[in-house]
Scaffold this motif. Structure first.
Motif, PDB file in Angstrom:
ATOM      1  N   PRO A 238       3.183  -9.425 -15.682  1.00  0.00           N
ATOM      2  CA  PRO A 238       2.850  -9.805 -17.053  1.00  0.00           C
ATOM      3  C   PRO A 238       2.044  -8.750 -17.806  1.00  0.00           C
ATOM      4  CG  PRO A 238       1.463 -11.000 -15.506  1.00  0.00           C
ATOM      5  CD  PRO A 238       2.507 -10.293 -14.694  1.00  0.00           C
ATOM      6  N   ASN A 239       2.359  -8.637 -19.077  1.00  0.00           N
ATOM      7  CA  ASN A 239       1.636  -7.764 -19.998  1.00  0.00           C
ATOM      8  C   ASN A 239       1.592  -6.316 -19.509  1.00  0.00           C
ATOM      9  OD1 ASN A 239       1.034  -9.679 -22.123  1.00  0.00           O
ATOM     10  ND2 ASN A 239      -0.254 -10.705 -20.598  1.00  0.00           N
ATOM     11  N   SER A 240       0.451  -5.655 -19.633  1.00  0.00           N
ATOM     12  CA  SER A 240       0.400  -4.209 -19.388  1.00  0.00           C
ATOM     13  C   SER A 240       0.423  -3.811 -17.925  1.00  0.00           C
ATOM     14  CB  SER A 240      -0.857  -3.629 -20.032  1.00  0.00           C
ATOM     15  OG  SER A 240      -2.010  -4.127 -19.372  1.00  0.00           O
ATOM     16  N   GLY A 241       0.012  -4.734 -17.038  1.00  0.00           N
ATOM     17  CA  GLY A 241      -0.055  -4.410 -15.614  1.00  0.00           C
ATOM     18  C   GLY A 241      -1.327  -3.705 -15.200  1.00  0.00           C
ATOM     19  N   ILE A 242      -2.236  -3.486 -16.163  1.00  0.00           N
ATOM     20  CA  ILE A 242      -3.489  -2.814 -15.807  1.00  0.00           C
ATOM     21  C   ILE A 242      -4.629  -3.815 -15.602  1.00  0.00           C
ATOM     22  CG2 ILE A 242      -2.847  -0.661 -16.958  1.00  0.00           C
ATOM     23  CD1 ILE A 242      -4.715  -1.467 -19.262  1.00  0.00           C
ATOM     24  N   GLN A 243      -4.283  -5.119 -15.569  1.00  0.00           N
ATOM     25  CA  GLN A 243      -5.289  -6.123 -15.259  1.00  0.00           C
ATOM     26  C   GLN A 243      -5.820  -5.837 -13.847  1.00  0.00           C
ATOM     27  OE1 GLN A 243      -2.121  -6.513 -16.268  1.00  0.00           O
ATOM     28  NE2 GLN A 243      -1.747  -8.548 -17.109  1.00  0.00           N
ATOM     29  N   ILE A 244      -7.132  -5.918 -13.692  1.00  0.00           N
ATOM     30  CA  ILE A 244      -7.770  -5.547 -12.423  1.00  0.00           C
ATOM     31  C   ILE A 244      -8.114  -6.791 -11.610  1.00  0.00           C
ATOM     32  CG2 ILE A 244      -9.753  -4.390 -11.375  1.00  0.00           C
ATOM     33  CD1 ILE A 244      -9.895  -2.651 -13.894  1.00  0.00           C
ATOM     34  N   THR A 245      -7.763  -6.764 -10.352  1.00  0.00           N
ATOM     35  CA  THR A 245      -8.064  -7.877  -9.463  1.00  0.00           C
ATOM     36  C   THR A 245      -8.577  -7.334  -8.128  1.00  0.00           C
ATOM     37  OG1 THR A 245      -7.224 -10.010  -8.635  1.00  0.00           O
ATOM     38  CG2 THR A 245      -5.754  -8.107  -8.449  1.00  0.00           C
ATOM     39  N   GLN A 246      -8.679  -8.204  -7.128  1.00  0.00           N
ATOM     40  CA  GLN A 246      -9.318  -7.818  -5.856  1.00  0.00           C
ATOM     41  C   GLN A 246      -8.795  -8.702  -4.730  1.00  0.00           C
ATOM     42  OE1 GLN A 246     -13.494  -8.704  -5.872  1.00  0.00           O
ATOM     43  NE2 GLN A 246     -14.014  -7.120  -4.394  1.00  0.00           N
ATOM     44  N   LEU A 247      -8.505  -8.089  -3.606  1.00  0.00           N
ATOM     45  CA  LEU A 247      -8.035  -8.816  -2.434  1.00  0.00           C
ATOM     46  C   LEU A 247      -8.913  -8.480  -1.236  1.00  0.00           C
ATOM     47  CD1 LEU A 247      -5.408  -8.337  -4.316  1.00  0.00           C
ATOM     48  CD2 LEU A 247      -4.123  -8.894  -2.260  1.00  0.00           C
ATOM     49  N   GLY A 248      -9.134  -9.480  -0.368  1.00  0.00           N
ATOM     50  CA  GLY A 248      -9.896  -9.276   0.852  1.00  0.00           C
ATOM     51  C   GLY A 248      -9.102  -9.749   2.055  1.00  0.00           C
ATOM     52  N   HIS A 249      -9.120  -8.969   3.125  1.00  0.00           N
ATOM     53  CA  HIS A 249      -8.349  -9.310   4.325  1.00  0.00           C
ATOM     54  C   HIS A 249      -8.996 -10.461   5.080  1.00  0.00           C
ATOM     55  CE1 HIS A 249      -6.063  -8.901   8.019  1.00  0.00           C
ATOM     56  NE2 HIS A 249      -5.266  -8.035   7.406  1.00  0.00           N
ATOM     57  N   VAL A 250      -8.168 -11.350   5.608  1.00  0.00           N
ATOM     58  CA  VAL A 250      -8.656 -12.553   6.279  1.00  0.00           C
ATOM     59  C   VAL A 250      -9.522 -12.224   7.499  1.00  0.00           C
ATOM     60  CG1 VAL A 250      -6.575 -12.803   7.709  1.00  0.00           C
ATOM     61  CG2 VAL A 250      -7.973 -14.817   7.180  1.00  0.00           C
ATOM     62  N   LYS A 251      -9.232 -11.133   8.180  1.00  0.00           N
ATOM     63  CA  LYS A 251     -10.017 -10.784   9.374  1.00  0.00           C
ATOM     64  C   LYS A 251     -11.412 -10.296   8.987  1.00  0.00           C
ATOM     65  CE  LYS A 251      -5.716  -9.597  11.711  1.00  0.00           C
ATOM     66  NZ  LYS A 251      -4.873  -8.514  12.241  1.00  0.00           N
ATOM     67  N   ASP A 252     -11.502  -9.603   7.853  1.00  0.00           N
ATOM     68  CA  ASP A 252     -12.821  -9.223   7.349  1.00  0.00           C
ATOM     69  C   ASP A 252     -13.600 -10.453   6.893  1.00  0.00           C
ATOM     70  OD1 ASP A 252     -12.614  -6.449   7.736  1.00  0.00           O
ATOM     71  OD2 ASP A 252     -11.551  -6.171   5.846  1.00  0.00           O
ATOM     72  N   LEU A 253     -12.909 -11.401   6.314  1.00  0.00           N
ATOM     73  CA  LEU A 253     -13.536 -12.651   5.892  1.00  0.00           C
ATOM     74  C   LEU A 253     -14.071 -13.419   7.100  1.00  0.00           C
ATOM     75  CD1 LEU A 253     -14.188 -14.831   3.763  1.00  0.00           C
ATOM     76  CD2 LEU A 253     -11.830 -15.635   3.995  1.00  0.00           C
ATOM     77  N   ALA A 254     -13.297 -13.468   8.172  1.00  0.00           N
ATOM     78  CA  ALA A 254     -13.723 -14.176   9.379  1.00  0.00           C
ATOM     79  C   ALA A 254     -15.012 -13.576   9.934  1.00  0.00           C
ATOM     80  CB  ALA A 254     -12.613 -14.129  10.430  1.00  0.00           C
ATOM     81  N   LYS A 255     -15.130 -12.260   9.876  1.00  0.00           N
ATOM     82  CA  LYS A 255     -16.340 -11.616  10.391  1.00  0.00           C
ATOM     83  C   LYS A 255     -17.552 -11.925   9.526  1.00  0.00           C
ATOM     84  CE  LYS A 255     -13.771  -8.087  12.740  1.00  0.00           C
ATOM     85  NZ  LYS A 255     -13.126  -6.778  12.590  1.00  0.00           N
ATOM     86  N   ALA A 256     -17.324 -12.041   8.221  1.00  0.00           N
ATOM     87  CA  ALA A 256     -18.424 -12.421   7.341  1.00  0.00           C
ATOM     88  C   ALA A 256     -18.902 -13.833   7.674  1.00  0.00           C
ATOM     89  CB  ALA A 256     -17.980 -12.346   5.883  1.00  0.00           C
ATOM     90  N   PHE A 257     -17.965 -14.726   7.943  1.00  0.00           N
ATOM     91  CA  PHE A 257     -18.329 -16.093   8.328  1.00  0.00           C
ATOM     92  C   PHE A 257     -19.145 -16.089   9.617  1.00  0.00           C
ATOM     93  CE2 PHE A 257     -15.006 -17.992   5.525  1.00  0.00           C
ATOM     94  CZ  PHE A 257     -15.773 -19.023   4.997  1.00  0.00           C
ATOM     95  N   LEU A 258     -18.814 -15.213  10.536  1.00  0.00           N
ATOM     96  CA  LEU A 258     -19.559 -15.144  11.793  1.00  0.00           C
ATOM     97  C   LEU A 258     -20.968 -14.603  11.568  1.00  0.00           C
ATOM     98  CD1 LEU A 258     -19.632 -15.440  14.878  1.00  0.00           C
ATOM     99  CD2 LEU A 258     -18.732 -13.117  15.038  1.00  0.00           C
ATOM    100  N   LEU A 259     -21.096 -13.621  10.699  1.00  0.00           N
ATOM    101  CA  LEU A 259     -22.390 -12.977  10.487  1.00  0.00           C
ATOM    102  C   LEU A 259     -23.435 -13.877   9.838  1.00  0.00           C
ATOM    103  CD1 LEU A 259     -21.309  -9.387   9.358  1.00  0.00           C
ATOM    104  CD2 LEU A 259     -22.616  -9.985  11.402  1.00  0.00           C
ATOM    105  N   VAL A 260     -23.001 -14.916   9.135  1.00  0.00           N
ATOM    106  CA  VAL A 260     -23.985 -15.808   8.513  1.00  0.00           C
ATOM    107  C   VAL A 260     -24.493 -16.856   9.496  1.00  0.00           C
ATOM    108  CG1 VAL A 260     -22.972 -15.477   6.227  1.00  0.00           C
ATOM    109  CG2 VAL A 260     -22.286 -17.457   7.597  1.00  0.00           C
ATOM    110  N   LEU A 261     -23.834 -17.014  10.629  1.00  0.00           N
ATOM    111  CA  LEU A 261     -24.231 -18.017  11.614  1.00  0.00           C
ATOM    112  C   LEU A 261     -25.614 -17.706  12.173  1.00  0.00           C
ATOM    113  CD1 LEU A 261     -23.527 -20.457  13.426  1.00  0.00           C
ATOM    114  CD2 LEU A 261     -22.449 -18.833  15.012  1.00  0.00           C
ATOM    115  N   SER A 262     -26.515 -18.675  12.081  1.00  0.00           N
ATOM    116  CA  SER A 262     -27.876 -18.558  12.603  1.00  0.00           C
ATOM    117  C   SER A 262     -28.624 -17.366  12.005  1.00  0.00           C
ATOM    118  CB  SER A 262     -27.861 -18.437  14.137  1.00  0.00           C
ATOM    119  OG  SER A 262     -27.235 -19.551  14.720  1.00  0.00           O
ATOM    120  N   ASN A 263     -28.228 -16.970  10.830  1.00  0.00           N
ATOM    121  CA  ASN A 263     -28.842 -15.826  10.162  1.00  0.00           C
ATOM    122  C   ASN A 263     -29.805 -16.339   9.091  1.00  0.00           C
ATOM    123  OD1 ASN A 263     -29.465 -13.498   8.685  1.00  0.00           O
ATOM    124  ND2 ASN A 263     -27.400 -12.653   8.905  1.00  0.00           N
TER     125      ASN A 263
END
Length: 378
Positions: A238-263
Motif C-alpha cells: 500500500p501507498n509509497s512502501g516507505i512506511q517503517i515497521t519492526q519485527l522481532g524473532h520469536v526465539k529472541d522474544l523467548a529469551k527476554a521472557f526468561l530474563l525477567v523471571l525472578s529479576n
C-alpha cells in the motif's frame, strides 16, 4: 477435577498442526548463514540462567511463543505445566532437535487440561496445585486473570505477554514504554490486564512485542510474503512502501521472557521487545526474498482508497509507521536480539515455509484485484 499429565519420553512424536514444524536451536537446513562469533553455536542456543528452580504455570504454550519458551524454562531446571484445552498435542519434536533433547523435554513438561474461561475450574485446579510463577502467553482480557490471582495468593511473579499495539498512534517514534496508550485499541484487553495486575499489588512484568516472526508463526507476517515469492508473483504494497515497521524473532522474544523471571529489575515493569533495526514495507519484501533465497521481487504500490476488498485484508501490516524502542530491555535486562532481520527470515523460511509447512493457504484474490486495476501509484 484437574488432570496433571506428564508427557513421557516413550510417547510418539505428534505434530502441533499438520503444518507446524520448527527448531528451537535454529539450525539452518539450507542456505546456512555463518555466525560471526568466536564461540560457534547455533542462533537461539544462548544459555540464560534464571536463579532458583520454580514451579511454573504457562497459560498456553503449544502454538508459537510458548513452544520455545517452555524449552528454555525446562533446560533451566524449572517445573513447567502447560494449561491448555488439550486440542493440540502438548509436545512435538522439532526439526533439528535431537531425539535425546526431545525425550528429555517431553518427559518433564506437565499438562493441566481445562478452559481458562471456566473460572471456577481455574480457581480450584490452580489452588490445588499451587504455582510460584505464571507465564500468561495467551491472555486477552482482564477478567481472565482474576481467577488465576484469586487461586494463587502466594504467587511470586506474573509475567504477561502484552502487545505494542496498546500504544496510542503518534507522530513521535519510536514508541517507548512511557508513551501514551490507547484505551480504545483492539488490544485494550491487554492494557486493562496490565492495569489489573498493578492494582492487585502483584509482582508483575509485562512484555510488549511489536510484530513477531519466526518458525510456527500463526499470524500471516513473513508467510504472506513467502507465498507470493514462491509463486513468482508481484508483491502489492500500500501507498509509497516507505512506511517503517519492526519485527522481532520469536526465539529472541523467548529469551527476554526468561530474563525477567525472578529479576528484581523487572518487577512491575513493562518492556518493549522486538528486533534491533526498523524496516520499510518495501525493505521487508526484499528482506524476505533475500532470506528465503528468491530473486529480488517486483513491488507494486497501490492506493488502498481506490479499492473495496470487503472483509478481506489485502496487506498483513497496519498501514502506518509502527515501531518501538528496545533500549530499556537492553539496559535493564542485559537482553539483546541475536537475529538480524534477514538472518531471522532465513531461519523462519528454512525451518518452516521452506519445508512446505505453513498456517494458511495462499490467497491472491486481493492481489488480483489490485494488479488488475490501472490506478496504481508510480
Amino acid at each position: 477435577m484437574a488432570r496433571l499429565v506428564v508427557q513421557h519420553q516413550n510417547q510418539p512424536s505428534f505434530s502441533l498442526l499438520p503444518s507446524s514444524l520448527s527448531d528451537f536451536n535454529g539450525i539452518r537446513l539450507t542456505n546456512h548463514i555463518q555466525c560471526r562469533r568466536k564461540v560457534c553455536q547455533p542462533k537461539g542456543a544462548l544459555h540464560v540462567t534464571a536463579s532458583g528452580e520454580k514451579k511454573i504455570l504457562m497459560m498456553g504454550g503449544t502454538r508459537f511463543i510458548g513452544v520455545f519458551l517452555a524449552r528454555l524454562l525446562v533446560k533451566e531446571g524449572h517445573q513447567v505445566t502447560l494449561f491448555t484445552r488439550g486440542k493440540a498435542a502438548i509436545t512435538q519434536q522439532l526439526p533439528g532437535e535431537s531425539d535425546k533433547d526431545y525425550a528429555e523435554f517431553s518427559s518433564k513438561v506437565l499438562h493441566l487440561k481445562g478452559d481458562r474461561k471456566d473460572f471456577e475450574f481455574v480457581k480450584t485446579s490452580l489452588a490445588a496445585e499451587g504455582f510460584d510463577v505464571v507465564y500468561d502467553i495467551n491472555g486477552r482480557e482482564a477478567v481472565e486473570i482474576e481467577p488465576i490471582l484469586d487461586a494463587l495468593p502466594n504467587l511470586q511473579q506474573y509475567i504477561y505477554c502484552s502487545s505494542a499495539g496498546v500504544y496510542k498512534k503518534s507522530d513521535l517514534l519510536p514508541h517507548c514504554e512511557t508513551d501514551a496508550v490507547d484505551p480504545k485499541s483492539r488490544h485494550k484487553g491487554k492494557l486493562e490486564t496490565e492495569s489489573l495486575l498493578d492494582s492487585r499489588g502483584v509482582n508483575w512484568t509485562s512484555i510488549r512485542p511489536v510484530y513477531i516472526y519466526g518458525p510456527l508463526n500463526y499470524n500471516p507476517v513473513e508467510e504472506w510474503f513467502f507465498h507470493r515469492l514462491k509463486a513468482g508473483r508481484p508483491i502489492p504494497i500500500p501507498n509509497s512502501g516507505i512506511q517503517i515497521t519492526q519485527l522481532g524473532h520469536v526465539k529472541d522474544l523467548a529469551k527476554a521472557f526468561l530474563l525477567v523471571l525472578s529479576n528484581e529489575k523487572a518487577s512491575k515493569q513493562v518492556f518493549n521487545i522486538s528486533g534491533e533495526k526498523y524496516v520499510t514495507f518495501d525493505g521487508l519484501a526484499r528482506a524476505c526474498a533475500k532470506g528465503a533465497g528468491f530473486p529480488e521481487p517486483e513491488i507494486v504500490h497501490y492506493n488502498p482508497k481506490e479499492f473495496d476488498f470487503g472483509k478481506k485484508k489485502a496487506f498483513p501490516f497496519r498501514d502506518q509507521h509502527f515501531f518501538a524502542s528496545i533500549e530499556k530491555a537492553k539496559s535493564v535486562l542485559g537482553w539483546k536480539p541475536e537475529f538480524d532481520l534477514v538472518e531471522g527470515l532465513a531461519d523462519s523460511y528454512n525451518l518452516d515455509f521452506g519445508r512446505g509447512t505453513f498456517r494458511k493457504e495462499a490467497d491472491f484474490s486481493t492481489d488480483d484485484i489490485i494488479l488488475g486495476k490501472s490506478l496504481v501509484l508510480t
